[in-house]
Design an enzyme around this catalytic site. Sequence first.
Site, short mmCIF file in Angstrom:
data_model
loop_
_atom_site.label_atom_id
_atom_site.label_comp_id
_atom_site.label_asym_id
_atom_site.label_seq_id
_atom_site.Cartn_x
_atom_site.Cartn_y
_atom_site.Cartn_z
CG HIS A 58 0.05 0.06 2.54
ND1 HIS A 58 0.73 0.80 3.34
CD2 HIS A 58 0.60 -1.16 3.26
CE1 HIS A 58 1.43 0.50 4.21
NE2 HIS A 58 0.75 -0.78 5.06
CG HIS B 274 -0.81 -4.91 4.89
ND1 HIS B 274 -1.51 -3.18 5.57
CD2 HIS B 274 -1.77 -5.77 4.11
CE1 HIS B 274 -2.27 -3.69 5.17
NE2 HIS B 274 -2.55 -4.62 4.28
CD GLU C 183 2.62 -5.13 8.25
OE1 GLU C 183 2.67 -6.44 8.33
OE2 GLU C 183 3.32 -4.20 7.27
NE ARG D 258 -1.63 -0.18 6.51
CZ ARG D 258 -2.18 -0.59 8.02
NH1 ARG D 258 -3.02 -0.79 8.35
NH2 ARG D 258 -1.34 -1.45 8.23
O1 LIG Z 1 4.47 -0.52 11.07
C1 LIG Z 1 4.03 -1.35 10.66
O2 LIG Z 1 3.24 -2.26 10.61
C2 LIG Z 1 4.40 -2.48 9.41
C3 LIG Z 1 5.12 -1.51 8.52
O3 LIG Z 1 4.24 -0.30 7.73
O4 LIG Z 1 6.08 -1.46 10.09
P1 LIG Z 1 7.70 -2.46 9.70
O5 LIG Z 1 8.14 -1.92 8.51
O6 LIG Z 1 8.57 -1.67 11.58
O7 LIG Z 1 7.57 -3.57 10.30
#
Ligand SMILES: O=C(O)[C@@H](CO)OP(=O)(O)O
Length: 345
Positions: A100, A273, A203, A149
Amino acid sequence: MAATAFTGSIGTNQSRGYVGNSALHQEYGNSSLRLTSKGFKVDLGLLGKERHCSRKRGFCLIQASSSQIPVSDQVSTPLNNTKVDSPKKSSEAALILIRHGESLWNEKNLFTGCVDVPLTKKGVEEAVEAGKRISNIPVDMIYTSALIRAQMTAMLAMTQHRRKKVPIVLHKESEQAKSWSQVFSEETGRQCIPVVTAWQLNERMYGELQGLNKQETADKYGKEQVHEWRRSYDIPPPNGESLEMCAERAVAYFKQQIEPQLRAGKNVMIAAHGNSLRSIIMYLDKLTSQEVISLELATGIPMLYIVKEEKYIRRGSPAAPSEAGVYAYTKNLARYRQKLDEMIH
Ligand SMILES: O=C(O)[C@@H](CO)OP(=O)(O)O
């Protein structure tokens, strides 16, 4: 008009070259276009045969001699309603993965995980830009996570697609939802792209880090600890999912639901994600749990794979249509692009 379109398409492949694979560029080296009294002939050297195209209709269908239907045959022409959108037995399919665009919590540098946060204005622009990059690549099915998102990104990207099919979210949460969202025109149905939303592509759940500032968390717990939570394969953040746990649902979903579509020749886009896509890429690229640590995905940059004989061939990120080397990823994708040119001109 159509002749111009042809010249643009074929000539462009030759003159612009190909980013990433010189072997494929060679394939296009002997394509040519000849105007004739009745229309024009396209001699696609890679096909080893000539195809005759009618000027009157303003488009040309290049039929592959093989019994299989290539990616390119999935464009139906608006002029005569010839239906060629039936990729039942293709030996090749495109797979687009897209993280996203920037979300409001990416912008604030907060751990987001499964919190359902929308895109920023920059994220909206990234999604539109991503759409331009994939605007010449066929999309028959879209999978997104259950989070807004990813869904916004998929929808915004599709506003740029030259084929102009309409992405329609399938609602299967109840029998009533299914029945109340039916489409009663076959023709309209053909002009739609089904969008499947799946929580399994969400995610990774960031547990007690959700909503915390990433920098402040690193200051408090140490950079190494936070890096381990964010990027290691099997160490979960407090009460959250490790990448391994995320993979258990995301890769399982990919194998059960998406792979069969690809095998059937459907061109698929997945909007998801950072971490759910990292786990899927780990599977596609056969990365080890060490290698996946350094895999980082930028927001809003689409990645293209060609799926052929059950193998995933990574083609990198398509360039925007105005940039060099956009079409010649495979001969089927070049044909598809060519048909879009013909439909539009
Ligand atoms: O905050 C989150 O959900 C992820 C993606 O933005 O973060 P990270 O890159 O630290 O895994």
